[in-house]
Design an enzyme around this catalytic site. Sequence first.
Site, PDB file in Angstrom:
ATOM      1  N   ARG A   1      31.411  33.770  28.791  1.00 57.27           N
ATOM      2  CA  ARG A   1      30.703  34.526  29.633  1.00 57.27           C
ATOM      3  C   ARG A   1      30.603  36.089  29.403  1.00 57.27           C
ATOM      4  O   ARG A   1      29.806  36.637  29.313  1.00 57.27           O
ATOM      5  CB  ARG A   1      30.908  34.124  31.121  1.00 57.27           C
ATOM      6  CG  ARG A   1      30.665  32.977  31.560  1.00 57.27           C
ATOM      7  CD  ARG A   1      31.098  32.523  32.972  1.00 57.27           C
ATOM      8  NE  ARG A   1      32.591  32.376  32.625  1.00 57.27           N
ATOM      9  CZ  ARG A   1      33.101  31.141  32.900  1.00 57.27           C
ATOM     10  NH1 ARG A   1      32.617  30.216  33.170  1.00 57.27           N
ATOM     11  NH2 ARG A   1      34.603  31.178  32.762  1.00 57.27           N
TER      12      ARG A   1
ATOM     13  N   GLU B   1      52.128  41.760  35.829  1.00 54.50           N
ATOM     14  CA  GLU B   1      51.674  42.782  36.871  1.00 54.50           C
ATOM     15  C   GLU B   1      51.973  42.542  38.171  1.00 54.50           C
ATOM     16  O   GLU B   1      52.542  41.555  38.596  1.00 54.50           O
ATOM     17  CB  GLU B   1      50.090  42.513  36.876  1.00 54.50           C
ATOM     18  CG  GLU B   1      49.314  42.631  35.569  1.00 54.50           C
ATOM     19  CD  GLU B   1      47.906  42.355  35.395  1.00 54.50           C
ATOM     20  OE1 GLU B   1      47.374  42.154  36.707  1.00 54.50           O
ATOM     21  OE2 GLU B   1      47.133  42.558  34.555  1.00 54.50           O
TER      22      GLU B   1
ATOM     23  N   ASP C   1      43.738  46.601  30.126  1.00 50.59           N
ATOM     24  CA  ASP C   1      43.358  46.691  31.362  1.00 50.59           C
ATOM     25  C   ASP C   1      43.992  45.523  32.132  1.00 50.59           C
ATOM     26  O   ASP C   1      44.249  45.356  33.183  1.00 50.59           O
ATOM     27  CB  ASP C   1      41.873  46.437  31.758  1.00 50.59           C
ATOM     28  CG  ASP C   1      41.624  46.332  33.418  1.00 50.59           C
ATOM     29  OD1 ASP C   1      41.863  47.158  33.827  1.00 50.59           O
ATOM     30  OD2 ASP C   1      41.136  45.256  33.661  1.00 50.59           O
TER      31      ASP C   1
ATOM     32  N   ARG D   1      43.351  39.275  29.094  1.00 46.86           N
ATOM     33  CA  ARG D   1      44.367  38.729  29.716  1.00 46.86           C
ATOM     34  C   ARG D   1      45.508  39.291  28.997  1.00 46.86           C
ATOM     35  O   ARG D   1      45.601  39.373  27.802  1.00 46.86           O
ATOM     36  CB  ARG D   1      44.479  37.129  29.365  1.00 46.86           C
ATOM     37  CG  ARG D   1      43.960  36.509  30.533  1.00 46.86           C
ATOM     38  CD  ARG D   1      44.812  36.404  31.724  1.00 46.86           C
ATOM     39  NE  ARG D   1      44.360  36.103  33.012  1.00 46.86           N
ATOM     40  CZ  ARG D   1      43.670  36.916  33.853  1.00 46.86           C
ATOM     41  NH1 ARG D   1      43.173  38.031  33.275  1.00 46.86           N
ATOM     42  NH2 ARG D   1      43.270  36.380  35.043  1.00 46.86           N
TER      43      ARG D   1
ATOM     44  N   HIS E   1      44.465  46.611  35.918  1.00 48.09           N
ATOM     45  CA  HIS E   1      43.263  45.489  35.996  1.00 48.09           C
ATOM     46  C   HIS E   1      42.119  45.872  36.885  1.00 48.09           C
ATOM     47  O   HIS E   1      41.844  45.249  37.998  1.00 48.09           O
ATOM     48  CB  HIS E   1      44.229  44.426  36.675  1.00 48.09           C
ATOM     49  CG  HIS E   1      43.672  43.005  36.434  1.00 48.09           C
ATOM     50  ND1 HIS E   1      44.390  41.997  35.852  1.00 48.09           N
ATOM     51  CD2 HIS E   1      42.492  42.525  36.246  1.00 48.09           C
ATOM     52  CE1 HIS E   1      43.834  41.029  35.731  1.00 48.09           C
ATOM     53  NE2 HIS E   1      42.399  41.262  35.848  1.00 48.09           N
TER      54      HIS E   1
END
Length: 525
Positions: free
Chosen positions: A151, A262, A257, A233, A280
């Site tokens: 996607r 995290e 990112d 990821r 992120h």
Amino acid sequence: MTKKILVTEDLVQEGIDSLTEHGYEVDMLIDPTVEELASAIAPYDALIVHPNTVVDSSLLDAAENLKIIGRAGVTVDNIDIEAASERGVIVCNAPNSNVISAAEHTMALLLAAARHIPEASASMHEGQWRRADFMGSELFGKTLAIFGLGRVGGLVAERAAAFGMNLIGHDPYCSPERALHLGVTLYDDMAPVLAQADFITVHLPRTVSTLGMFGADEFAAMKDGVVLVNAARGGIFNMDALADFVAAGKIAAVAVDSFEAEPCTDSPLHEFENAILTPHLSPMTHEAQRRASTQIAEYVEAGLEGGMVATAVNLSPLPPEVFDAIGPYVHACKMMGSMASQILGHTPKSLKVELAGGLADADPAPLLAAVLDGGLSYRRLGAFSAANAESVASQHGISVTTASVRDAGEYASSVRIVADEVEVAATLFGTEHTPRIISLMGYKIDIAPATTSLVFEYVDAPGRIGVIGTILGDAAANITTMQIGTKPEESCALVYMNVEGDVSEAVLDRLRGAIDLRNLWKITL
Ligand SMILES: NC(=O)C1=CN([C@@H]2O[C@H](COP(=O)(O)OP(=O)(O)OC[C@H]3O[C@@H](n4cnc5c(N)ncnc54)[C@H](O)[C@@H]3O)[C@@H](O)[C@H]2O)C=CC1
Ligand SMILES: O=C(O)CCC(=O)C(=O)O
């Protein structure tokens, strides 16, 4: 009794309002510790989680009332899906909620890296006016390599094409048709992609094969001055190796990112001015957050009310009336999908599922999903539910059709699938609903397949079975059941043989050498 939903994600209010308006009790427990969540979970029917919320088997053991877990985004790698499935808990996500935002953020990072925007902006804030230090390069005419053409990767391809970039990519599961449609030249191997790219962006899930997929060898194989982006990821790039190559000047700029752990406030890249680091931010748009909230509320509600969950990543249970009609065939269809896929050796371009006899009036969607699930899930193309089967199939270039016929011949009901040129049909037998294959490649047979089977197709002649039996006997493989189908008009026969014991490639080669075979397939179910 009022159904209870626990939310550990800071969801936009709209989705929560919709759940409370529909009579659910919604409690928020943002960023709980493992212990807090485990002691709170027991009374809840549904759980909506943040990617940082670990849902493992011990939490699921404590979640005695849980029916569904929702993830208001794409990634579900924080959830033990197998453990949830074993406990009959649906896991669903909102896979289309943030993909546009992720693709746009990727473009922002590509442009920011190419034009040194963060460094230039920082220098302005320090009261400087420097232009020559920030000479950039155009995206136009440059080669962008996209790893993962799902996607997000597909949306990035469309946007990069508008910038006049030359697109190449690597995704073993992307169909040639999809790559052609996206204008991406697809390569089976990573090496030619790494060697050609001026810019590289990854849109991969975090799996055993993608974790650390880019390390020192891959960075060394890239062009000097390459720009890298990871908005997918953490862990796909080996950060220590990446920092070495940034320090050496081999990599001109990198934008990241998503981090392995995290929140991330320190990493091997933090010291570099030409490393753009964002916390992120890919999904952090008003639009994506609103969609994620309202979509996950809708799917969780569907699951709680026993409906089909369009985005279930493990198969959602069928409503009772649908289950009565077709449920017993789900396993047979999964098996046929797997069999056809193993015989074909590749993803089919077309798939037809035909319901016959007593099934003629049934909804074919769950059976189509089961065929796709059996045929494709081992390729990690994602899980299929009745509601998403057609769209996931079309994303991977498989055109699907369904049909029904009243006449099932000598059977009360049957399902027949045709995957490209491979045909398989099955019916169910006895009170246990045991699947039996009743037709394979146009040969009429009748056999309940075992875990391992051999399928031979040859020009019919006496003595063939004896030769096969001797070779298998020598290899200590035991033939447990066998069926022979013939096509007299072509003088051909097909033997479906269930075997016990190991049938190695060497034994298969001996069989191929001993008889003039048209085909020999080993099928493992
Ligand atoms: N940072 C963010 O906000 C967001 C991150 N993501 C992440 O981006 C990634 C991509 O998301 P989607 O495009 O929605 O997923 P997707 O499932 O539609 O696409 C992933 C693609 O990667 C391919 N792939 C899998 N293993 C591969 C391998 N070893 N080598 C090459 N290709 C491989 C698959 O065939 C598939 O086409 C996911 O990891 C997701 O978690 C997605 C949305 C938002
Ligand atoms: O919403 C988030 O915080 C993470 C989104 C994400 O990475 C995803 O959906 O895969």
